[in-house]
Write a protein that holds these residues in place. Structure first.
Motif, PDB file in Angstrom:
ATOM      1  N   ASP A 142       0.972  -1.229   0.021  1.00  0.00           N
ATOM      2  CA  ASP A 142       0.192  -0.050  -0.085  1.00  0.00           C
ATOM      3  C   ASP A 142       0.716   1.220  -0.077  1.00  0.00           C
ATOM      4  O   ASP A 142       1.501   1.453   1.077  1.00  0.00           O
ATOM      5  N   GLU A 143       1.101   1.935  -1.183  1.00  0.00           N
ATOM      6  CA  GLU A 143       1.837   2.859  -1.322  1.00  0.00           C
ATOM      7  C   GLU A 143       1.467   4.118  -0.444  1.00  0.00           C
ATOM      8  O   GLU A 143       2.269   4.947  -0.153  1.00  0.00           O
ATOM      9  N   THR A 144       0.358   4.306  -0.221  1.00  0.00           N
ATOM     10  CA  THR A 144      -0.263   5.460   0.551  1.00  0.00           C
ATOM     11  C   THR A 144       0.139   5.370   1.998  1.00  0.00           C
ATOM     12  O   THR A 144       0.113   6.405   2.483  1.00  0.00           O
ATOM     13  N   LEU A 176      17.510   2.782  -3.033  1.00  0.00           N
ATOM     14  CA  LEU A 176      17.288   1.487  -4.250  1.00  0.00           C
ATOM     15  C   LEU A 176      16.969   0.172  -3.501  1.00  0.00           C
ATOM     16  O   LEU A 176      16.185  -0.583  -3.973  1.00  0.00           O
ATOM     17  N   SER A 177      17.829  -0.173  -2.175  1.00  0.00           N
ATOM     18  CA  SER A 177      17.812  -1.542  -1.860  1.00  0.00           C
ATOM     19  C   SER A 177      16.407  -1.544  -1.214  1.00  0.00           C
ATOM     20  O   SER A 177      15.770  -2.590  -1.378  1.00  0.00           O
ATOM     21  N   ASP A 178      16.085  -0.514  -0.386  1.00  0.00           N
ATOM     22  CA  ASP A 178      14.453  -0.469  -0.030  1.00  0.00           C
ATOM     23  C   ASP A 178      13.367  -0.730  -1.065  1.00  0.00           C
ATOM     24  O   ASP A 178      12.740  -1.444  -0.911  1.00  0.00           O
ATOM     25  N   TYR A 179      13.436   0.002  -2.203  1.00  0.00           N
ATOM     26  CA  TYR A 179      12.656  -0.111  -3.226  1.00  0.00           C
ATOM     27  C   TYR A 179      12.577  -1.660  -3.993  1.00  0.00           C
ATOM     28  O   TYR A 179      11.363  -2.045  -4.066  1.00  0.00           O
ATOM     29  N   LYS A 180      13.660  -2.295  -3.976  1.00  0.00           N
ATOM     30  CA  LYS A 180      13.981  -3.404  -4.401  1.00  0.00           C
ATOM     31  C   LYS A 180      13.109  -4.564  -3.715  1.00  0.00           C
ATOM     32  O   LYS A 180      12.481  -5.358  -4.218  1.00  0.00           O
ATOM     33  N   TYR A 181      13.024  -4.435  -2.305  1.00  0.00           N
ATOM     34  CA  TYR A 181      12.405  -5.214  -1.625  1.00  0.00           C
ATOM     35  C   TYR A 181      11.037  -4.967  -1.228  1.00  0.00           C
ATOM     36  O   TYR A 181      10.142  -6.022  -1.009  1.00  0.00           O
ATOM     37  N   LEU A 182      10.628  -3.747  -1.332  1.00  0.00           N
ATOM     38  CA  LEU A 182       9.102  -3.235  -0.874  1.00  0.00           C
ATOM     39  C   LEU A 182       8.510  -3.783  -2.281  1.00  0.00           C
ATOM     40  O   LEU A 182       7.276  -4.167  -2.159  1.00  0.00           O
ATOM     41  N   PHE A 183       8.917  -3.788  -3.517  1.00  0.00           N
ATOM     42  CA  PHE A 183       8.295  -3.656  -4.469  1.00  0.00           C
ATOM     43  C   PHE A 183       9.018  -4.807  -5.410  1.00  0.00           C
ATOM     44  O   PHE A 183       9.215  -4.523  -6.705  1.00  0.00           O
TER      45      PHE A 183
END
Length: 228
Positions: A109-111, A153-160
């Motif tokens: 949930d991006e919100t 970038l690392s966070d983005y990889k695992y979140l999405f």
């Protein structure tokens, strides 16, 4: 590599690549034996990065290593092979072992996500921007643009996990904390680029932030100054 131990930037690494290879080969052998089959199992360590250099006192290790300059020759040996019943059996056997990763969900949930970059030392989002650094107003740590973007970038990889990342989606993720020009330079440096028509996506080169920092620290132009 020295005395059987592996080092990166002068520090001994926790995961021995040869031990990892042997474990992977062992699992395949176990799978083969369970299936009462007789196909041959072997393995090599492949290092595709242009930046990889290995110095070792054990020359026998080279028989298990494939570096980027040898990739074409390595793959050429597989040409001309026939795909028969045994090959199809092996493919089916391996595909049956693939399981969905239970730790990643595609319905983030991006919100509910807080956009922006945060302090490496205390995780505060209260950062002041200077030309090449961010300074945390809570603990006074000073971090480079590059460090904070590598973390993002690392966070983005695992979140999405599994979702393509575009420059626009990443800019939104970091709350436009930096300019398009700065972000684009970092994406080109630390991501694989896939250009498909008008749409370009980026894939983080490294397994996680720690691996990225261990590889990038040798050519960081500016340094972090963490407090505490």
């Amino acid at each position: 590599m020295e005395g059987g131990d592996w080092y990166r930037a002068g520090r001994r690494i926790t995961e021995d690549p040869v031990a990892q290879l042997n474990r992977a080969v062992g699992k395949l052998i176990g799978l083969r034996n369970t299936a009462n089959s007789s196909f041959r199992v072997s393995g090599n360590l492949i290092f595709p990065s242009d930046d990889f250099y290995l110095h070792t006192d054990d020359n026998s290790i080279w028989s298990k290593i494939v570096v980027r300059s040898d990739l074409r020759r390595y793959f050429r040996q597989f040409r001309g092979g026939k795909i028969g019943n045994k090959s199809q059996f092996i493919v089916r056997l391996l595909s049956e072992q693939i399981a969905e990763n239970p730790y990643f969900k595609s319905d983030v949930d991006e919100t509910r996500l807080r956009k922006g970059v945060y302090c490496e030392q205390c995780s505060s989002y209260n950062l002041l921007k200077t030309r090449f650094h961010f300074t945390c107003t809570e603990c006074q740590s000073k971090m480079t643009n590059e460090t904070l973007l590598l973390r993002a970038l690392s966070d983005y990889k695992y979140l999405f996990y599994g979702k393509p990342m575009t420059r626009v989606s990443f800019m939104n993720f970091i709350g436009h904390s930096l300019t398009f020009k700065v972000v684009y330079r970092i994406l080109l440096k630390h991501c694989y680029v896939d250009r498909k028509g008008k749409k370009t996506t980026y894939t983080f080169k490294y397994r996680n932030f720690e691996e990225a920092m261990s590889k990038a620290e040798l050519y960081f132009k500016y340094k972090d100054h963490l407090k505490g």
